[in-house]
Write a protein that holds these residues in place. Structure first.
Motif, PDB file in Angstrom:
ATOM      1  N   ARG A 282       0.830  -1.204   0.000  1.00 21.20           N
ATOM      2  CA  ARG A 282       0.000   0.000   0.000  1.00 21.20           C
ATOM      3  C   ARG A 282       0.872   1.266   0.000  1.00 21.20           C
ATOM      4  N   LEU A 283       1.968   1.234   0.765  1.00 25.57           N
ATOM      5  CA  LEU A 283       2.869   2.393   0.785  1.00 25.57           C
ATOM      6  C   LEU A 283       3.520   2.605  -0.582  1.00 25.57           C
ATOM      7  N   TYR A 284       3.873   1.505  -1.248  1.00 24.22           N
ATOM      8  CA  TYR A 284       4.492   1.613  -2.574  1.00 24.22           C
ATOM      9  C   TYR A 284       3.501   2.176  -3.587  1.00 24.22           C
ATOM     10  N   LEU A 285       2.233   1.790  -3.455  1.00 24.06           N
ATOM     11  CA  LEU A 285       1.192   2.348  -4.314  1.00 24.06           C
ATOM     12  C   LEU A 285       1.087   3.867  -4.153  1.00 24.06           C
ATOM     13  N   GLU A 286       1.121   4.334  -2.914  1.00 18.98           N
ATOM     14  CA  GLU A 286       1.008   5.773  -2.644  1.00 18.98           C
ATOM     15  C   GLU A 286       2.177   6.539  -3.267  1.00 18.98           C
ATOM     16  N   HIS A 287       3.379   5.952  -3.180  1.00 18.92           N
ATOM     17  CA  HIS A 287       4.539   6.630  -3.763  1.00 18.92           C
ATOM     18  C   HIS A 287       4.455   6.658  -5.289  1.00 18.92           C
ATOM     19  N   MET A 288       3.975   5.592  -5.895  1.00 15.54           N
ATOM     20  CA  MET A 288       3.820   5.603  -7.350  1.00 15.54           C
ATOM     21  C   MET A 288       2.770   6.620  -7.776  1.00 15.54           C
ATOM     22  N   ALA A 289       1.698   6.734  -7.005  1.00 20.61           N
ATOM     23  CA  ALA A 289       0.672   7.734  -7.319  1.00 20.61           C
ATOM     24  C   ALA A 289       1.224   9.142  -7.173  1.00 20.61           C
ATOM     25  N   ALA A 290       2.044   9.391  -6.134  1.00 17.47           N
ATOM     26  CA  ALA A 290       2.638  10.714  -5.937  1.00 17.47           C
ATOM     27  C   ALA A 290       3.594  11.064  -7.071  1.00 17.47           C
ATOM     28  N   ALA A 291       4.266  10.031  -7.615  1.00 16.48           N
ATOM     29  CA  ALA A 291       5.172  10.254  -8.745  1.00 16.48           C
ATOM     30  C   ALA A 291       4.421  10.338 -10.069  1.00 16.48           C
ATOM     31  N   ARG A 292       3.090  10.256 -10.014  1.00 12.42           N
ATOM     32  CA  ARG A 292       2.217  10.347 -11.190  1.00 12.42           C
ATOM     33  C   ARG A 292       2.552   9.272 -12.229  1.00 12.42           C
ATOM     34  N   LEU A 293       2.865   8.089 -11.739  1.00 10.11           N
ATOM     35  CA  LEU A 293       3.068   6.952 -12.629  1.00 10.11           C
ATOM     36  C   LEU A 293       1.718   6.308 -12.958  1.00 10.11           C
ATOM     37  N   PRO A 294       1.556   5.725 -14.124  1.00 10.24           N
ATOM     38  CA  PRO A 294       0.295   5.040 -14.450  1.00 10.24           C
ATOM     39  C   PRO A 294       0.130   3.798 -13.572  1.00 10.24           C
ATOM     40  N   LEU A 295      -0.805   3.858 -12.614  1.00  2.79           N
ATOM     41  CA  LEU A 295      -0.913   2.809 -11.605  1.00  2.79           C
ATOM     42  C   LEU A 295      -1.286   1.457 -12.210  1.00  2.79           C
ATOM     43  N   ARG A 296      -2.329   1.428 -13.020  1.00  7.15           N
ATOM     44  CA  ARG A 296      -2.813   0.140 -13.518  1.00  7.15           C
ATOM     45  C   ARG A 296      -1.752  -0.562 -14.359  1.00  7.15           C
ATOM     46  N   LYS A 297      -1.027   0.196 -15.155  1.00  5.00           N
ATOM     47  CA  LYS A 297       0.024  -0.392 -15.980  1.00  5.00           C
ATOM     48  C   LYS A 297       1.138  -0.970 -15.116  1.00  5.00           C
ATOM     49  N   ASN A 298       1.582  -0.216 -14.114  1.00  8.23           N
ATOM     50  CA  ASN A 298       2.663  -0.684 -13.247  1.00  8.23           C
ATOM     51  C   ASN A 298       2.209  -1.834 -12.343  1.00  8.23           C
ATOM     52  N   VAL A 299       0.976  -1.734 -11.832  1.00  5.71           N
ATOM     53  CA  VAL A 299       0.479  -2.794 -10.950  1.00  5.71           C
ATOM     54  C   VAL A 299       0.360  -4.114 -11.710  1.00  5.71           C
ATOM     55  N   GLY A 300      -0.102  -4.057 -12.969  1.00  3.42           N
ATOM     56  CA  GLY A 300      -0.197  -5.270 -13.774  1.00  3.42           C
ATOM     57  C   GLY A 300       1.159  -5.956 -13.916  1.00  3.42           C
ATOM     58  N   LYS A 301       2.207  -5.162 -14.163  1.00 10.86           N
ATOM     59  CA  LYS A 301       3.551  -5.741 -14.288  1.00 10.86           C
ATOM     60  C   LYS A 301       4.039  -6.276 -12.944  1.00 10.86           C
ATOM     61  N   LEU A 302       3.716  -5.578 -11.855  1.00 11.05           N
ATOM     62  CA  LEU A 302       4.173  -6.009 -10.535  1.00 11.05           C
ATOM     63  C   LEU A 302       3.526  -7.336 -10.127  1.00 11.05           C
ATOM     64  N   LEU A 303       2.261  -7.499 -10.459  1.00  9.44           N
ATOM     65  CA  LEU A 303       1.591  -8.751 -10.114  1.00  9.44           C
ATOM     66  C   LEU A 303       2.168  -9.929 -10.905  1.00  9.44           C
ATOM     67  N   VAL A 304       2.560  -9.699 -12.134  1.00 11.55           N
ATOM     68  CA  VAL A 304       3.223 -10.742 -12.915  1.00 11.55           C
ATOM     69  C   VAL A 304       4.545 -11.129 -12.267  1.00 11.55           C
ATOM     70  N   LEU A 305       5.291 -10.125 -11.780  1.00 13.34           N
ATOM     71  CA  LEU A 305       6.567 -10.399 -11.098  1.00 13.34           C
ATOM     72  C   LEU A 305       6.343 -11.170  -9.806  1.00 13.34           C
ATOM     73  N   LYS A 306       5.246 -10.836  -9.102  1.00 14.10           N
ATOM     74  CA  LYS A 306       4.939 -11.545  -7.857  1.00 14.10           C
ATOM     75  C   LYS A 306       4.659 -13.026  -8.118  1.00 14.10           C
ATOM     76  N   ASP A 307       3.923 -13.301  -9.205  1.00 13.25           N
ATOM     77  CA  ASP A 307       3.643 -14.694  -9.555  1.00 13.25           C
ATOM     78  C   ASP A 307       4.914 -15.440  -9.954  1.00 13.25           C
ATOM     79  N   ARG A 308       5.823 -14.753 -10.635  1.00 11.31           N
ATOM     80  CA  ARG A 308       7.012 -15.401 -11.147  1.00 11.31           C
ATOM     81  C   ARG A 308       8.032 -15.696 -10.040  1.00 11.31           C
ATOM     82  N   TYR A 309       8.191 -14.743  -9.088  1.00  8.13           N
ATOM     83  CA  TYR A 309       9.242 -14.887  -8.079  1.00  8.13           C
ATOM     84  C   TYR A 309       8.713 -15.323  -6.717  1.00  8.13           C
ATOM     85  N   GLY A 310       7.430 -15.295  -6.526  1.00  7.29           N
ATOM     86  CA  GLY A 310       6.863 -15.670  -5.241  1.00  7.29           C
ATOM     87  C   GLY A 310       6.677 -14.467  -4.336  1.00  7.29           C
TER      88      GLY A 310
END
Length: 488
Positions: free
Chosen positions: A392-420
């Protein structure tokens, strides 16, 4: 002759009742010298009248000058040498300078016909402060040569677009255009000059073309050719309008200048014409303005950055957030800045003359916040937030940096599945410590520190909606606690 410091010391010691002999001994001077400077601290130095080799020939020189007042010194030197003069050329020229003063230049005043000509010039008027920023201040002045009708405009620049904009505003004020314009050799008008051959600035010619105005440039270092504006008007503005003025910004200054122009400058009895410029302007035969006037605003093609802003003149101005990544056209004048996308106006700002300021419209920020709220409500973002406090804290920082949340979150969830989950949460903690926000940072950390737990991708179904379904990671700690309670 002794120095002023020693003269001062002589008088100081004398005021302390020192004798002249004692003073002379103390300062290593002659007693008569001490007496002389006590009597007169500033004696005049006698000029020695030494005889000059030129003395016997002074009458001959005067006779030559009577025959030809402009004869050169070298010619006179040749004639005198033939008569026995053995002196140098320098003393001869010094004598000629004393008896033959330099001739004064005479200028012929010329008058123009009604509607024939206008003259333009710039004047520098220091600077104007906006907060911690100082902007140079210039005054553009243009006068109709026949009537002496004046227009002036204060600016913070002398660039090409500013010159064109000031001229256009002047033509609107005059309600017409003259047949020719007289300018000096400034780069915004004249690019190159070789004697009478002049290469005018192409942008300047392109501006004048629709008005049918012929440009003329005065000769270098000949300001009298443009005297109606350079010596007359700029001097008049500087000494009549400018003194004792107080103003808060460029708009306030221009308002005062317009009032002075309309109530005094153009209504006074002109010293040369003996008429008021506003009355004489009625006789001007200006040509009408063209139907379509050029757009003389400063223009630039800029990219909208991820903070939904464009950068212009040391400031940033916001756009609607949907314009991020697009190329837009920015046009600015003295007061406003307009942003266009494919000739459609998408934003208008009040121009700021400060530097390093963010000029933001409330509706732009509200649109960004609304979009962020929609992203936070998506299933993928909610699932990522359920991974724990670090997520949740990482989400807030990405939002503050005005990064596209849905695009980044989609990639992060793929990484979570791949590495555990364990390796993924460890990489989040490391990224938070190093303030590295974005899916590509997490991927770099995982590649360097961990090995994927799954080498095969998940099964891809034909219906893409089903591929996006993700189940929450089970909390094994809670399961262990339940088993322990049951065993007890």
């Amino acid at each position: 002759m002794i120095t002023r410091r020693i003269v001062f010391e002589i008088h100081r010691l004398a005021q302390e009742d020192w004798t002249k002999s004692h003073i002379a001994e103390q300062l290593a001077l002659n007693r008569q010298t001490v007496t002389k400077y006590l009597r007169n601290p500033t004696p005049e130095r006698k000029k020695l009248q030494r005889p000059s080799k030129l003395d016997p020939f002074r009458d001959d020189i005067r006779a030559m000058l009577e025959r030809n007042p402009r004869v050169l010194g070298t010619v006179i030197h040749q004639r005198l040498t033939a008569k026995g003069y053995r002196g140098g050329l320098t003393i001869l020229r010094d004598f000629l300078r004393s008896i033959r003063p330099a001739p004064r230049r005479v200028f012929l005043r010329f008058e123009t016909l009604p509607g024939e000509q206008c003259q333009i010039d710039w004047g520098h008027f220091g600077s104007l402060r906006y907060g911690d920023t100082e902007r140079r201040l210039y005054c553009f002045a243009i006068v109709l040569s026949y009537s002496r009708l004046l227009y002036l405009e204060f600016t913070h620049s002398q660039n090409q677009q500013t010159l064109h904009r000031c001229l256009l505003n002047a033509f609107r004020f005059f309600n017409g255009v003259p047949r020719e314009i007289l300018t000096d050799n400034m780069l915004t008008a004249v690019l190159e000059r070789e004697g009478s051959l002049i290469r005018f600035n192409e942008a300047f010619l392109e501006f004048l073309r629709p008005f049918g105005i012929t440009p003329r440039a005065c000769n270098p270092r000949q300001p009298q050719e443009k005297g109606k504006v350079e010596k007359g008007v700029i001097h008049y503005i500087r000494h009549n309008f400018w003194p004792l003025r107080e103003f808060v910004d460029l708009t306030d200054l221009q308002r005062q200048a317009d009032h002075w122009r309309d109530t005094l400058a153009n209504c006074r009895l002109h010293a040369t014409t003996a008429q008021r410029p506003v009355d004489r302007a009625l006789q001007e035969q200006l040509r009408p303005l063209p139907d379509f006037l050029p757009d003389c605003r400063e223009s630039a093609v800029l990219k909208v950055h991820t903070d939904f802003c464009i950068h212009f003149d040391a400031n940033t101005y916001t756009t609607p957030p949907w314009a991020v990544g697009k190329q837009v056209v920015v046009k600015a004048d003295q007061q406003t800045l307009s942003i266009y996308l494919k000739e459609k106006l998408i934003a208008t700002h009040q121009r700021s003359w400060e530097r390093k300021q963010r000029i933001e419209l409330p509706e732009h920020r509200e649109a960004v916040l609304k979009g962020m709220r929609r992203q936070w409500q998506s299933e993928e973002v909610a699932l990522f937030a359920s991974l724990g406090e670090d997520a949740r804290l990482y989400l807030e920082h990405m939002a503050a940096a005005r990064l596209p949340l849905r695009k980044n979150v989609g990639k992060l969830l793929v990484l979570k599945d791949r590495y555990g989950l364990v390796a993924f949460l460890a990489s989040l903690q490391k990224a938070l410590i190093n303030k590295a926000f974005g899916a590509h940072y997490i991927e770099n950390i995982l590649v360097q520190d961990h090995t994927p737990t799954k080498d095969h991708p998940p099964l891809q179904l034909k219906e893409e909606r089903l591929n996006r379904i993700r189940l929450e990671e089970p909390n094994l700690a809670e399961f262990d606690a339940f088993v322990l309670r049951k065993g007890k």
